[in-house]
Design a protein around this motif. Structure first.
Motif, PDB file in Angstrom:
ATOM      1  N   VAL A   1     -83.625  49.483 -52.257  1.00 50.30           N
ATOM      2  CA  VAL A   1     -83.083  48.371 -53.025  1.00 50.30           C
ATOM      3  C   VAL A   1     -81.607  48.584 -53.228  1.00 50.30           C
ATOM      4  O   VAL A   1     -81.122  49.676 -53.142  1.00 50.30           O
ATOM      5  CB  VAL A   1     -83.805  48.261 -54.383  1.00 50.30           C
TER       6      VAL A   1
ATOM      7  N   THR B   1     -80.423  47.415 -47.644  1.00 52.40           N
ATOM      8  CA  THR B   1     -81.208  46.199 -47.833  1.00 52.40           C
ATOM      9  C   THR B   1     -82.610  46.416 -47.285  1.00 52.40           C
ATOM     10  O   THR B   1     -82.845  47.315 -46.465  1.00 52.40           O
ATOM     11  CB  THR B   1     -80.542  45.024 -47.100  1.00 52.40           C
TER      12      THR B   1
ATOM     13  N   ALA C   1     -86.046  43.069 -53.290  1.00 54.01           N
ATOM     14  CA  ALA C   1     -85.388  42.110 -54.178  1.00 54.01           C
ATOM     15  C   ALA C   1     -86.210  40.839 -54.331  1.00 54.01           C
ATOM     16  O   ALA C   1     -86.192  40.189 -55.378  1.00 54.01           O
ATOM     17  CB  ALA C   1     -83.992  41.782 -53.651  1.00 54.01           C
TER      18      ALA C   1
ATOM     19  N   LYS D   1     -84.292  44.543 -58.822  1.00 57.00           N
ATOM     20  CA  LYS D   1     -82.907  44.476 -58.367  1.00 57.00           C
ATOM     21  C   LYS D   1     -82.041  45.619 -58.890  1.00 57.00           C
ATOM     22  O   LYS D   1     -80.878  45.715 -58.519  1.00 57.00           O
ATOM     23  CB  LYS D   1     -82.282  43.146 -58.801  1.00 57.00           C
TER      24      LYS D   1
END
Length: 757
Positions: free
Chosen positions: A757, A749, A561, A566
């Motif tokens: 992602v 994460t 990110a 994203k």
């Protein structure tokens, strides 16, 4: 004002009269020819190119032609009728009267109108739908067709009445009555079929019955995880049911189970072994019935029932345990492709509703044969008349005698403008009727119906050699025109490094068109590979395994990110650019055949780029954001290619391309920058472990990525994709639905799994 008498015509008056008549005929002929061309395009698309039927431009033509038909017909008929009998034309300050004969002209126009409407009825769809949440998908034959038929029939009756007043009405009855009788018969059959199908448990109300049936099967399926589930194929209308709050429940047999003697379930079909299948592919026919059973389950999603209501995860043990564990990689996807073809037929054609009664297909074939016979007669008659007229110098659409000039008789217009549209439309109707007849004889609906009838009446039909021979012939019948699933995938590239110089490729540069290719077998193997893995229940988007294989850490992870990535769309574009960079790397030895891993990776990469650019509604991200992202990446990618010396120079030097994509970090697009970094890592892996190792890593990534992106609740988008001829991601969406996968897990994460992602 002076009315010209006999012998008092001036040359100017006769010229004005001729200009008036010629002008009217010119407008009428222009409308007839233009309408015929539009109708021809509509029939061609509706019957032989249905994937283009739902294009916005095509829909506009369909709507425009349907809306304008009645005004055009009314104008043409009123203009011609106004010129029948006494005609008065104002010339300067004088009125010229004449007697005109337009019987031939108006007769051919009415024949033309009947052929137009027969063609329109053939290409119209009827849908007997049932939507739990109120979306109206139950569609009878278009009401405008009925209005057009009523109005045109009135014009015919009125014309024949006038002909009787002139003592030659009997001449027009055998010419005008047959086509309108065929038209009315077609409309009545379709409306009757729609009305019957709408209330049928096997068609319109089927989703509610399937939901109730699956609820009753839950206990049985839970105790027999690896058994063949008795999914319904046909026979719902023969079963007694009870209405329940959330659907229908089937009668119980002595309280010990479902009384399914009237049903044909998939387990009964798969147990059938008979010499009727010796000349056919037994596996293919059984899979076809299984596709039909799955189609009924998938319809529940289109009717807005939840996956829990249809018992999906319990009901489809046959799919993973029988289809996915075999070495035939085409079989599982073939079953789903046939299922989606059934779905296409149900929502975008008239064929399924006509199977709501066993005699409807036979009656429809009979009417189609009558229509074909009449159309062939029109073709032969118009050909003969056109040849005769050509040999005699032609004939007019109107014949007029001017009162003020008794010796003046003249033909106006040319009957060629009447015969040519009739000839063309008759030929189009023949083609449409041939296709419709082939639909009844060779379609998968007919095959499933015959197989299930044979299952129900096996003992009696086995004693009839002629029945077995006829069924065997019908089961072997194939027609490519009826295959709605094209098994193709569009290809799109952001960088377009491998530009071809063939004439077709050059034409594509001038007229941007999508590159549509047949789905390679390597792609099918790749997407099924993760599904066959026991660990796939812990599915991901493939990023974690890719980053682990490339030894990417959190600080140099192009998918994190913090690097700007994203969503699924930009993840796809980053990997797509990296795949393009590896693709242009020189292979050793040169010109070696592409491996299966390379074929799978490159095709899936370009297909995902196409999804982002052209059909983002099939992805979970916002549509407008995806399109704007693709345009921005493509725009800056072209600039980077220019800085690298053009596509040809970049293709021969991937290192220079990586440098160009990384140039000016402060203004470079994050997708291009991250894609270049990932491409550099892949090139390094190919140099260290061999190119095949890099392609294997990418093939695994892309197969996991597209399986991760496929699940969604966007049924409408997939319905539109099915109407266009299908998308690979829709095929995977349906397959995953039957495996109980209707959503994707939350991605980890970067701290939990590097690269996810």
């Amino acid at each position: 004002m002076l009315i010209m008498g006999a012998g008092n015509c001036s040359g100017q008056a006769i010229s004005d009269f001729s200009k008036h008549i010629d002008g009217q005929l010119m407008r009428v002929n222009a409308l007839l020819v233009a309408s015929t061309i539009v109708i021809g395009v509509m029939v061609g698309i509706g019957a032989y190119g249905q994937r283009y039927r739902h294009h916005p431009l095509t829909s506009f033509f369909f709507l425009g032609a349907s809306t304008l038909f009645l005004p055009i017909l009314s104008y043409v008929v009123s203009t011609i009728s106004g010129n029948q009998g006494p005609v008065a034309v104002l010339s300067d300050t004088q009125i010229i009267t004449a007697w005109c004969n337009t019987w031939k002209h108006i007769t051919l126009v009415l024949v033309w109108a009947s052929l137009v409407q027969i063609a329109a009825v053939n290409t119209s769809a009827i849908v007997a739908g049932d939507d739990k949440k109120g979306r109206n998908i139950a569609s009878p034959p278009a009401m405008v067709l009925l209005v057009q038929a009523i109005w045109t029939s009135y014009l015919v009756v009125n014309f024949i009445g006038k002909a009787y007043d002139a003592d030659f009405g009997n001449v027009f009855i055998p010419i005008l009555v047959p086509p309108f009788a065929v038209l009315v018969a077609k409309l009545l059959v379709k409306y009757h079929a729609w009305y019957g199908a709408r209330g049928s448990l096997a068609f319109g109300r089927n989703p509610n019955l399937i939901v109730g049936y699956m609820e009753q099967l839950k206990a049985e399926l839970a105790s027999e995880q690896h058994s063949l589930p008795p999914l319904i194929v046909t026979g719902e209308d023969t079963t007694l049911v009870h209405k329940e709050p959330h659907g229908y429940s089937l009668n119980q047999a002595n309280g010990t189970g479902i009384d399914n003697n009237g049903l044909v379930t998939i387990d009964r079909v798969w147990q059938l072994e008979d010499d009727i299948f010796l000349t056919c592919s037994t596996k293919q026919l059984k899979d076809l019935c299984y596709s039909f059973a799955l189609f009924k389950l998938l319809r529940c999603r289109f009717a807005r029932h939840t996956i829990a209501e249809t018992g999906s995860m319990k009901a489809h043990t046959l799919l993973p345990h029988v289809l996915l564990q075999v070495n035939d990689d085409e079989r599982a996807l073939g079953v789903i492709a046939d299922e989606l073809s059934f779905l296409h037929d149900y929502y975008y054609s008239s064929l399924p509703a006509l199977y709501s009664r066993s005699w409807f297909p036979i009656l429809s074939i009979f009417i189609s044969l009558l229509s074909m016979g009449w159309s062939l007669f029109c073709i032969l008659a118009t050909t003969f008349v056109i040849v005769m007229l050509a040999s005699k110098g032609g004939a007019g659409q109107m014949h007029c005698s001017i009162d003020c000039h008794p010796m003046y008789d003249k033909n106006y217009g040319s009957l060629f403008f009447d015969f040519a549209p009739v000839f063309l439309l008759a030929a189009l109707v023949v083609l449409a009727e041939v296709r419709e007849t082939a639909c009844y004889i060779c379609s998968n609906w007919t095959k499933v119906s015959l197989i299930c009838r044979y299952v129900r009446h096996a003992s009696s039909w086995q004693q009839s050699p002629w029945k077995k021979k006829l069924i065997g012939r019908l089961l072997r019948c194939q027609c490519k025109l009826l295959k709605h699933w094209e098994d193709k995938m569009n290809q799109c590239s952001v960088l377009a490094l491998n530009r071809r110089t063939t004439p077709v490729a050059l034409l594509h540069r001038l007229i941007p068109l999508l590159d549509r290719k047949k789905v390679p077998r390597a792609v099918k193997i790749a997407v099924l590979k993760p599904l066959r893995s026991p660990s796939w229940k812990n599915r991901s988007n493939g990023v974690a395994s890719l980053c682990t294989r490339l030894q990417l850490q959190a600080n140099n992870n192009p998918f994190s990110a913090s690097s700007g990535v994203k969503a699924i769309a930009d993840t796809m574009l980053v990997a797509h650019i990296a795949t393009s960079i590896l693709e242009v790397r020189r292979s050793e030895p040169p010109r070696q055949a592409d491996s299966a891993h390379k074929i799978a990776a490159t095709h899936l990469s370009r297909y995902c780029a196409y999804l982002v650019a052209y059909v983002p509604e099939l992805l979970p991200d916002d549509d407008e954001w995806c399109k704007s992202l693709y345009k921005a990446v493509q725009k800056k990618g072209k600039r980077a290619l220019g800085a690298a010396g053009g596509a040809r120079a970049a293709a021969s030097n991937p290192e220079a391309l990586v440098q160009a994509l990384n140039a000016r970090p402060e203004t470079a697009h994050y997708v291009l920058k991250n894609g270049a970094e990932l491409g550099k890592k892949l090139v390094e892996l190919a140099a260290e472990e061999g190119e095949e190792a890099a392609w294997e890593v990418l093939a695994d990534f892309w197969s996991e990525m597209i399986l991760y992106a496929a699940p969604s609740d966007n049924v409408d988008a997939h319905a539109e994709a099915i109407a266009r001829g299908g998308e690979l991601i829709t095929l995977l969406w349906a397959l995953l639905t039957h495996l109980g996968v209707v959503s994707r897990p939350e991605p980890a994460t970067p701290d939990d799994a590097p690269g996810d992602v």
